[in-house]
Design a protein around this motif. Structure first.
Motif, PDB file in Angstrom:
ATOM      1  N   GLY A   1       0.758  -1.236   0.117  1.00 47.24           N
ATOM      2  CA  GLY A   1      -0.058   0.007  -0.120  1.00 47.24           C
ATOM      3  C   GLY A   1       0.997   1.283   0.105  1.00 47.24           C
ATOM      4  N   ASN A   2       1.869   1.231   0.878  1.00 45.61           N
ATOM      5  CA  ASN A   2       2.687   2.254   0.959  1.00 45.61           C
ATOM      6  C   ASN A   2       3.624   2.591  -0.299  1.00 45.61           C
ATOM      7  OD1 ASN A   2       2.652   3.700   3.476  1.00 45.61           O
ATOM      8  ND2 ASN A   2       3.680   2.370   4.274  1.00 45.61           N
TER       9      ASN A   2
ATOM     10  N   MET B   1       4.462   5.708  -5.413  1.00 48.30           N
ATOM     11  CA  MET B   1       4.380   5.998  -6.867  1.00 48.30           C
ATOM     12  C   MET B   1       3.409   6.835  -7.411  1.00 48.30           C
ATOM     13  SD  MET B   1       4.961   2.039  -8.230  1.00 48.30           S
ATOM     14  CE  MET B   1       5.933   0.825  -7.614  1.00 48.30           C
ATOM     15  N   LEU B   2       2.256   6.990  -6.987  1.00 49.08           N
ATOM     16  CA  LEU B   2       1.158   7.969  -7.116  1.00 49.08           C
ATOM     17  C   LEU B   2       1.594   9.244  -6.797  1.00 49.08           C
ATOM     18  CD1 LEU B   2      -2.050   6.068  -5.944  1.00 49.08           C
ATOM     19  CD2 LEU B   2      -1.355   6.141  -8.349  1.00 49.08           C
TER      20      LEU B   2
ATOM     21  N   LEU C   1       9.797   1.386  -8.071  1.00 51.29           N
ATOM     22  CA  LEU C   1      10.650   1.993  -6.894  1.00 51.29           C
ATOM     23  C   LEU C   1      11.782   0.757  -7.120  1.00 51.29           C
ATOM     24  CD1 LEU C   1       8.390   2.281  -4.119  1.00 51.29           C
ATOM     25  CD2 LEU C   1       9.577   4.302  -5.337  1.00 51.29           C
ATOM     26  N   PRO C   2      13.243   1.188  -7.113  1.00 50.65           N
ATOM     27  CA  PRO C   2      14.296   0.460  -7.148  1.00 50.65           C
ATOM     28  C   PRO C   2      14.287   0.001  -5.581  1.00 50.65           C
ATOM     29  CG  PRO C   2      14.918   2.342  -8.115  1.00 50.65           C
ATOM     30  CD  PRO C   2      13.692   2.524  -7.698  1.00 50.65           C
ATOM     31  N   VAL C   3      14.535  -1.296  -5.230  1.00 54.26           N
ATOM     32  CA  VAL C   3      14.501  -1.809  -3.794  1.00 54.26           C
ATOM     33  C   VAL C   3      16.108  -1.940  -3.471  1.00 54.26           C
ATOM     34  CG1 VAL C   3      13.745  -3.574  -2.073  1.00 54.26           C
ATOM     35  CG2 VAL C   3      12.404  -3.076  -4.327  1.00 54.26           C
ATOM     36  N   LEU C   4      16.325  -1.163  -2.413  1.00 52.62           N
ATOM     37  CA  LEU C   4      17.586  -1.211  -1.820  1.00 52.62           C
ATOM     38  C   LEU C   4      17.954  -1.797  -0.358  1.00 52.62           C
ATOM     39  CD1 LEU C   4      19.113   2.137  -3.138  1.00 52.62           C
ATOM     40  CD2 LEU C   4      19.211  -0.109  -4.368  1.00 52.62           C
TER      41      LEU C   4
ATOM     42  N   ILE D   1      -5.728   1.953 -11.070  1.00 50.92           N
ATOM     43  CA  ILE D   1      -5.810   0.559 -10.310  1.00 50.92           C
ATOM     44  C   ILE D   1      -4.874   0.750  -8.801  1.00 50.92           C
ATOM     45  CG2 ILE D   1      -5.330  -2.021 -10.128  1.00 50.92           C
ATOM     46  CD1 ILE D   1      -6.220  -2.211 -13.124  1.00 50.92           C
ATOM     47  N   LEU D   2      -3.716   1.549  -9.128  1.00 47.39           N
ATOM     48  CA  LEU D   2      -3.065   1.806  -7.846  1.00 47.39           C
ATOM     49  C   LEU D   2      -3.661   2.739  -6.892  1.00 47.39           C
ATOM     50  CD1 LEU D   2      -0.362   0.360  -9.163  1.00 47.39           C
ATOM     51  CD2 LEU D   2       0.791   2.369  -8.530  1.00 47.39           C
ATOM     52  N   ASP D   3      -4.462   3.545  -7.510  1.00 46.88           N
ATOM     53  CA  ASP D   3      -5.426   4.139  -6.331  1.00 46.88           C
ATOM     54  C   ASP D   3      -6.245   3.185  -5.293  1.00 46.88           C
ATOM     55  OD1 ASP D   3      -4.928   6.979  -6.791  1.00 46.88           O
ATOM     56  OD2 ASP D   3      -5.936   6.876  -8.565  1.00 46.88           O
ATOM     57  N   LEU D   4      -6.790   2.167  -6.371  1.00 48.29           N
ATOM     58  CA  LEU D   4      -7.639   1.217  -5.479  1.00 48.29           C
ATOM     59  C   LEU D   4      -6.859   0.279  -4.615  1.00 48.29           C
ATOM     60  CD1 LEU D   4     -10.348  -0.024  -5.022  1.00 48.29           C
ATOM     61  CD2 LEU D   4      -9.840  -1.644  -6.840  1.00 48.29           C
TER      62      LEU D   4
END
Length: 275
Positions: free
Chosen positions: A97-98, A103-104, A111-114, A264-267
């Motif tokens: 969710g975060n 992103m929004l 998001l690159p994950v480090l 869809i990300l909003d949802l």
């Protein structure tokens, strides 16, 4: 509801490219690996894979169509010229969710994950879409999430104008409408491929004027895949993942709206919650 963390859905083998390679190399790599973005690294650094930016198809399309770079051959562009250097990253234990919310808020697609400075993976909008196949999303339809304020162009408008609309609106696709009928769709990917192919075929002395006069109808996709208002969000998400399309027009008697990954990300933010 227990929140899902991005470590469980991220791509653990992100596709990387050196900052000194050119954008033709980048596009070939995107095609080969079927991705729309690459992590940009500095292989000359003391650090084995120093992350210095990210480059997307949209970045390349918008840069190639600019007046500043319009006359330059794509092979002369280094990736470092078109990449986004100001990166927003995530830790593996960030919840979905975060991640969607970040992103929004920043109008980004990944998001690159480090962890401790090391590249662990990348989480994209597509990775997050997989969550939408769950039971919590079954009651929602395209009508619940679609955008009804559509930004459109006509087939007769120039591609340089369409490019400016994309930049100003921060979007990667435009519906092409002719007399209130859906004539096609134009994406940043279409624009990138068209401009590069165009430059290969047209003599140098004619490129500036010919590119300026390239029309939307010359490069748009026709026979657009559409959905109905009653189409479940779970099905829409599956269609996006299966086809690789980032959005579908919603048709009843006429075009009612469009559902994109962003919608869809909003949802996802609403259902998964942000903590």
């Amino acid at each position: 509801m227990e929140s899902m963390i991005i470590k469980n859905i991220m791509s653990e083998d992100p596709v990387c490219i050196d900052k000194d390679q050119n954008i033709c190399d980048a596009l070939r790599l995107m095609d080969k690996r079927n991705v729309s973005r690459l992590l940009v690294i500095n292989t000359n650094s003391d650090h084995e894979r120093e992350l210095v930016g990210i480059v997307t198809e949209k970045d390349i399309a918008l840069k190639l169509g600019s007046s500043r770079y319009g006359n330059m051959a794509p092979s002369h562009f280094h990736v470092s010229t078109v990449m986004t250097p100001e990166l927003i990253t995530a830790e593996p234990d960030m919840d979905a969710g975060n991640a969607a919310s970040v992103m929004l808020e920043n109008n980004i697609g990944s998001l690159p994950v480090l962890h401790d400075g090391e590249i662990m993976g990348i989480v994209t909008k597509s990775d997050l879409l997989d969550i939408c196949r769950g039971r919590a999303y079954e009651k929602y339809t395209a009508a619940d999430v679609m955008s009804t304020e559509m930004i459109t162009v006509s087939p007769a408008e120039r591609v340089v104008h369409a490019r400016r609309i994309m930049i100003d609106a921060g979007i990667g696709r435009l519906l092409v409408m002719e007399e209130d009928e859906l004539a096609g769709i134009l994406t940043a990917r279409d624009m990138t491929r068209a401009v590069i192919n165009f430059r290969k075929l047209v003599p140098d002395r004619h490129k500036p004027s010919r590119i300026r006069n390239l029309l939307v109808e010359d490069i748009m996709k026709q026979n657009v895949r559409t959905i109905e208002e009653e189409t479940p969000v779970t099905e829409v998400a599956s269609l996006m993942l299966e086809t690789g399309y980032g959005g579908f027009p919603v048709i009843k008697q006429e075009v009612e709206g469009i559902v994109t990954k962003t919608d869809i990300l909003d949802l996802i933010v609403e259902i998964e919650g942000v903590f």
